[in-house]
Design a protein around this motif. Sequence first.
Motif, short mmCIF file in Angstrom:
data_model
loop_
_atom_site.label_atom_id
_atom_site.label_comp_id
_atom_site.label_asym_id
_atom_site.label_seq_id
_atom_site.Cartn_x
_atom_site.Cartn_y
_atom_site.Cartn_z
N THR A 26 51.06 65.23 -27.18
CA THR A 26 49.47 66.71 -27.57
C THR A 26 50.08 66.74 -28.65
O THR A 26 48.97 67.18 -29.13
CB THR A 26 49.65 67.52 -25.95
N GLY A 27 51.03 67.54 -28.74
CA GLY A 27 51.72 67.67 -30.51
C GLY A 27 50.93 66.95 -31.29
O GLY A 27 50.62 67.37 -32.38
N PHE A 28 51.22 65.81 -31.16
CA PHE A 28 51.28 64.26 -32.31
C PHE A 28 48.86 64.40 -32.18
O PHE A 28 49.25 64.26 -33.18
CB PHE A 28 52.02 63.12 -31.59
N ARG A 29 48.88 63.83 -31.18
CA ARG A 29 47.23 64.33 -31.32
C ARG A 29 47.00 65.85 -31.79
O ARG A 29 45.60 64.80 -32.16
CB ARG A 29 47.26 64.08 -29.89
N ASP A 30 47.22 66.79 -31.12
CA ASP A 30 46.58 67.68 -32.05
C ASP A 30 46.83 67.80 -33.76
O ASP A 30 46.08 68.22 -34.87
CB ASP A 30 47.27 68.97 -31.83
N ASP A 31 48.41 67.08 -34.08
CA ASP A 31 48.03 67.14 -35.79
C ASP A 31 47.11 65.75 -36.32
O ASP A 31 47.21 66.53 -37.50
CB ASP A 31 50.01 66.38 -35.86
N LEU A 32 47.00 64.51 -35.14
CA LEU A 32 45.72 63.91 -36.10
C LEU A 32 44.25 64.37 -35.72
O LEU A 32 43.76 64.07 -36.80
CB LEU A 32 46.26 62.55 -34.68
N MET A 33 44.43 65.26 -35.38
CA MET A 33 43.04 66.38 -35.03
C MET A 33 43.21 67.19 -36.43
O MET A 33 41.68 67.53 -36.16
CB MET A 33 42.59 66.12 -33.71
N ALA B 59 38.65 49.29 -28.57
CA ALA B 59 39.04 50.11 -29.55
C ALA B 59 39.24 51.44 -28.87
O ALA B 59 40.22 52.04 -29.42
CB ALA B 59 38.43 50.33 -30.67
N ASP B 60 38.10 52.04 -28.49
CA ASP B 60 38.66 53.44 -27.20
C ASP B 60 39.91 53.36 -26.78
O ASP B 60 40.41 54.08 -26.94
CB ASP B 60 37.66 53.20 -26.22
N ALA B 61 40.24 52.18 -25.89
CA ALA B 61 41.44 52.36 -25.41
C ALA B 61 42.76 51.82 -26.48
O ALA B 61 43.94 52.90 -26.21
CB ALA B 61 41.21 50.90 -24.59
N LEU B 62 42.21 51.22 -27.57
CA LEU B 62 43.38 51.43 -28.02
C LEU B 62 43.96 52.54 -28.72
O LEU B 62 45.48 53.39 -29.08
CB LEU B 62 43.18 50.39 -28.95
N PHE B 63 42.66 53.35 -29.40
CA PHE B 63 43.18 54.77 -30.13
C PHE B 63 43.22 55.61 -29.38
O PHE B 63 43.58 56.80 -29.64
CB PHE B 63 42.40 55.46 -30.43
N LYS B 64 42.86 56.04 -28.19
CA LYS B 64 43.65 56.68 -26.61
C LYS B 64 44.94 56.25 -26.80
O LYS B 64 45.66 57.68 -26.69
CB LYS B 64 42.71 56.70 -25.73
N ALA B 65 45.92 55.59 -26.99
CA ALA B 65 46.70 55.34 -27.39
C ALA B 65 47.86 57.40 -28.59
O ALA B 65 48.54 57.25 -27.83
CB ALA B 65 47.22 54.50 -27.67
N TRP B 66 46.85 57.36 -28.83
CA TRP B 66 47.18 58.32 -30.04
C TRP B 66 46.30 59.98 -29.42
O TRP B 66 47.18 60.88 -29.97
CB TRP B 66 46.91 57.61 -31.95
N ILE B 67 45.12 59.54 -28.94
CA ILE B 67 43.88 60.54 -29.33
C ILE B 67 43.68 61.61 -27.85
O ILE B 67 42.53 61.81 -27.99
CB ILE B 67 42.73 60.52 -30.34
N ASP C 104 37.48 63.75 -28.11
CA ASP C 104 36.39 63.50 -27.50
C ASP C 104 35.19 62.13 -28.10
O ASP C 104 34.93 61.78 -27.56
CB ASP C 104 35.72 63.77 -26.59
N ALA C 105 34.78 63.39 -28.87
CA ALA C 105 33.76 63.00 -29.72
C ALA C 105 33.83 61.74 -30.99
O ALA C 105 33.30 60.57 -31.21
CB ALA C 105 33.43 64.29 -30.79
N VAL C 106 35.25 61.74 -31.04
CA VAL C 106 35.83 61.08 -32.11
C VAL C 106 35.40 59.38 -31.34
O VAL C 106 35.02 58.52 -32.08
CB VAL C 106 37.27 61.09 -33.07
N LEU C 107 35.83 59.33 -29.73
CA LEU C 107 35.67 58.02 -29.30
C LEU C 107 34.38 58.11 -29.18
O LEU C 107 33.88 56.30 -28.62
CB LEU C 107 37.04 58.45 -27.78
N ALA C 108 33.64 58.92 -28.89
CA ALA C 108 32.15 58.96 -27.86
C ALA C 108 31.43 58.12 -29.50
O ALA C 108 30.24 57.16 -29.10
CB ALA C 108 31.32 59.12 -27.79
N ASP C 109 31.72 58.61 -30.44
CA ASP C 109 31.03 57.84 -32.13
C ASP C 109 31.38 56.92 -32.47
O ASP C 109 32.92 56.31 -31.96
CB ASP C 109 31.10 58.72 -32.99
#
Length: 246
Positions: A235-242, A219-227, A128-133
């Motif tokens: 969600t496991g994929f997202r957690d690995d990226l984070m 950009a936010d809508a696109l990156f939400k595809a992963w995070i 959420d912080a990544v998308l907000a920044d």
Amino acid sequence: MAPDRVSTQASSRTLGIMTRSLPFPGVASPGTLPSARFALHLQGVADAVVGPWFTYWRIPMLSLTLLALAGSLTAVPADTTYNKVTLPSTVEVAGQSLVLNGVALRKKSIFKVYVAGLYLPAKSNDPDAVLADDTHRQLVMQFLRNVGADKMCEAWDEALEKNTPDASEELKAQFVTLCGYMEDIEKEQQFVFTYVAGTGTEVKVAGVVKGTIKGKDFADALFKAWIGPNPGPGTGFRDDLMGIKN
């Protein structure tokens, strides 16, 4: 006796006593060597005794110097290899260095589809912080198998629907533009999505820049595809990226 002669004799006697009292064997008497040769002789004796002590002192000092130099150098993080895909530890975007935040494997059923790497200005475990920044970010997808352009378009539509259900007409049109950039992708080729704050998202397909789509909303809508809250790869994929360890 003349004063000069007395002085000379006294000096000779003194030097002879000093020479005999030196604890160095083999030192010749000043009476047997000219003064210059005698001085060199004494220097040789001194070197023979002091030399080992100088070497003994010099080696640890050299070691300490090398340790200090090594400590002053900044360690360069190693590249990351995951499922035979190697991603650099850092990338540069608009003059700023981004660090590899995490890597993840996208699987479809039993098939490995691609490895993704997320780059951020600083490591973060908070999507959420990544998308907000409003800061630079990049996502790299390196494919492990061939994937058709139509499949990628389906994935973008699904990501938008699940993570941005209230998308504006403008945002929907931008995703249509994104779909138009897609091509059939082959194994070992990449998609690279680079958001430059204040500019937009550059889309690179198989090494070719297809265009830049403006706005942080896209950009936010696109990156939400992963995070995002409902990432297509899970969600496991997202957690690995984070970088979140479960």
